[in-house]
Design an enzyme around this catalytic site. Sequence first.
Site, PDB file in Angstrom:
ATOM      1  CB  CYS B   2      -0.863   0.018   1.258  1.00 43.60           C
ATOM      2  SG  CYS B   2      -1.672  -1.547   1.583  1.00 43.60           S
ATOM      3  NE  ARG B  50      -6.526  -3.719   2.207  1.00 44.21           N
ATOM      4  CZ  ARG B  50      -7.447  -4.671   2.348  1.00 44.21           C
ATOM      5  NH1 ARG B  50      -8.716  -4.372   2.116  1.00 44.21           N
ATOM      6  NH2 ARG B  50      -7.123  -5.880   2.745  1.00 44.21           N
ATOM      7  CB  ILE B  53      -2.070  -8.547  -0.475  1.00 44.48           C
ATOM      8  CG1 ILE B  53      -1.663  -7.894  -1.811  1.00 44.48           C
ATOM      9  CG2 ILE B  53      -1.302  -9.849  -0.280  1.00 44.48           C
ATOM     10  CD1 ILE B  53      -0.266  -7.361  -1.871  1.00 44.48           C
ATOM     11  CG  ASN B  75       3.777   0.250   2.211  1.00 44.52           C
ATOM     12  OD1 ASN B  75       4.778   0.836   1.843  1.00 44.52           O
ATOM     13  ND2 ASN B  75       3.362  -0.827   1.605  1.00 44.52           N
ATOM     14  CD  GLU B  77       1.541  -8.063   2.736  1.00 48.48           C
ATOM     15  OE1 GLU B  77       0.886  -8.576   3.673  1.00 48.48           O
ATOM     16  OE2 GLU B  77       0.999  -7.500   1.769  1.00 48.48           O
ATOM     17  CB  ILE B 291      14.149  -9.021 -17.708  1.00 46.19           C
ATOM     18  CG1 ILE B 291      13.255  -8.389 -16.645  1.00 46.19           C
ATOM     19  CG2 ILE B 291      14.655  -7.963 -18.685  1.00 46.19           C
ATOM     20  CD1 ILE B 291      14.003  -7.471 -15.695  1.00 46.19           C
ATOM     21  N   GLY B 366      14.664 -12.935  -5.848  1.00 46.57           N
ATOM     22  CA  GLY B 366      15.920 -13.433  -5.291  1.00 46.57           C
ATOM     23  C   GLY B 366      16.824 -12.330  -4.772  1.00 46.57           C
TER      24      GLY B 366
END
Lengths: 93, 664
Positions: B2, B50, B53, B75, B77, B291, B366
């Site tokens: 968020c 928001r 998730i 903002n 997790e 990519i 990673g």
Amino acid sequence: MVDVQQEIRGYIVDKILFDDGEILDENLSFQESGILDSTGFLELITFIEERFGIEISDWELIPENFDTLRKVAGFVQSKKQKNGLDCKLKAGG
Amino acid sequence: MCGIAGIFNMMGNDGVSLNALQSMVGALYHRGPDESGCYLDDRIGLGHARLSIIDLAGGTQPIHNEDKSLWIVYNGETYNYQELRGQLQQKGHNFYTDSDTEVILHLYEEYGADCLNRMNGQFALAIWDVKKRQLFLARDRVGIRPLYYTIAGNTLIFASEIKAIFVNREVSREIDPVAMDQIFTFWTTLGPRTVFKDIYELPPGHYMKISHGKSTLKKYWDIPFYSRSEQFDSAPAEICEQIRELLMDAVRIRLRADVPVGCYLSGGLDSSAVAGMVVRNFNHDTRTFGIRFEQKGFDEGEHQNRMVSWLKANHTEILSTNDKIGISLPECLWHCEKPILRTSPVPLFLLSELVNQSGLKVVLTGEGADEVFGGYNIFKEAKIRRFWSRYPGSQRRAGLIDKLYPYIFDNPRLRRSMRSFFARGLDGVNDPFFSHLIRWGNTSRIKKFFSAELRDTIGDYDGYLQVRENLSPDYEKWDYLSRAQYLEMSIFLSNYLLCSQGDRVAMAHSLEIRLPYLDPRVMELAARVQAKWKILGTNEKYILKRAFQNILPDQILRRSKHPYRAPISQSLLNGKAAPLTKDMLSESALKRTGLFDSNKVAKLQRKIRDMDNPGEIDSMALVGILSSQIIYHQFIEDFSVQTNFMHPRNLLIDRRAQVIQYTN
């Protein structure tokens, strides 16, 4: 000699220092002063070979030969003479 | 994931303008397009955008505690929120949502600032204590999530991104000259400075409390490293087992989401290992994204494809063409909010768009493995140069450098002379910055393009001094690799890798990245691994590779490190981006910003145009100058944020007219 030195100086000022070259005394060490990094060194060698039409052999490719303006110019000059090349520079490079 | 924003009247009770707060939230639309919410009382306004998730239906923010005396905008997790929730319930806390946000609020209620040490996650948060009239701002350990602030008069304004602070007209917008010096030395500013004057970041691993006009900033965590006596003596096999177990758990808890989670896959060891763990152990349908580049030197397609077929993954790739990189640079910079010295953030910006279009909001990456397990060339270079310094005349020792930089040493004629450049400073092995001096020195060469005025303003500022002052007190007790890792992590990780190649370019397209290698437990474990097992001889990330033996294909494990890079001159001077570059680097544009010497920049452009393969520093100078010009244009000269009328407004708590009982 002066012409060669002037031309090499012009190259370094224009393509490596990008300024008016105020600090570039003919005896200033490129490595110690940090003027040349490895890429700059490569570029300088390429320029010299192409511009003056000389071949630099492996054993001559040591920073000592290329560490000051004076040394570079002296080296180029002696190579040119040794190779018996026409010293006339190509007009305009 | 968020965006958060806030306006705090530190001294008075004038209330906060709802319009101002909503404009700030609007500037963060891309970070949280699903919902928005605001809380206002007579002191503060808290805003939230928001990206839903976890607890899609119930997690609308701001969120409050039982008696509505604490309010949070968050903002991030917190991956261990389920475990924490259980513990808090046992202590009598009641929850009205299933979100991790509410858990964090109660955790703060229970433990105060100590709550941060119990959280395993990535976050930036603001908690308003109504009774104490105290604002608590905090940021995760390594700085995965951003948080900026400024103080204008008696008002503290904070937000996830600087543009949301700048929508307040009373905030002045200027380039900070010292920040320019730092960026053109270290690739990034040294926190808490940003490239904009008087705009600060809350540094990673820090929190700040502000009440009654006073603020206190405190570091609650530092990057862990240990002296030899505090490190493991266990056999490598045993350490590998622990690494595997911990990483598996770090991945497992990072898959917690109420939406599908994908993986980035570059074809290198780190992302391959993460994708491998996810696909083989948790979800074999996981989508992967990678990519590709037009030019061979940049492209990792062969290895990516190898992993894709090995995993039988549902893979999608984006071709990051030179043209796309060039024309996307300005939009990418709008999100990075700082000058950059390479174009490598741009393909990641393009990749997040692809993931977004594929309908995903979360990916595992990673990133961080090179920092934590010693993967970068700069670590090996320092190790080799240190070894070489004991016998400086030894060509055998010097020769070890050749393999690190094949593009410099590819001409055998020049080997000896090239080596001499790496011999510079060999006598400085005792310098605390030995590992980084070549890089910083080389980058500093770009400062010759600074204008005379900029140089004058910077004066004799010395960035090294600031880094020295901020070194951990235990720095000298660590091995050389740990020291180099610390420098890399404390300077480069948060402000460049996690920012311009991380959060900002992902969130530009509403994508949350999650980074198992930066799980604090993994970092703690890696810090206790001896240097010789991280880089065995000249084999980087040895212990990590060994941990993944029999789990990943041999070709991936044996692959030598391929630094992630993107084309520069081909993208910026040719093709579709050329007119913009020309415009931004024109004499008049350069004179307007006053940051660079226009004659020198003209010479640089001419030189690069004339060369097939321009040098590293010249290329970096080009990106650095161009991106500074664009940043100036976007944020100083012509700043404007477009309002997105699609942004839903889901919650408004307006207590500005209420009489609130304060505890003091």
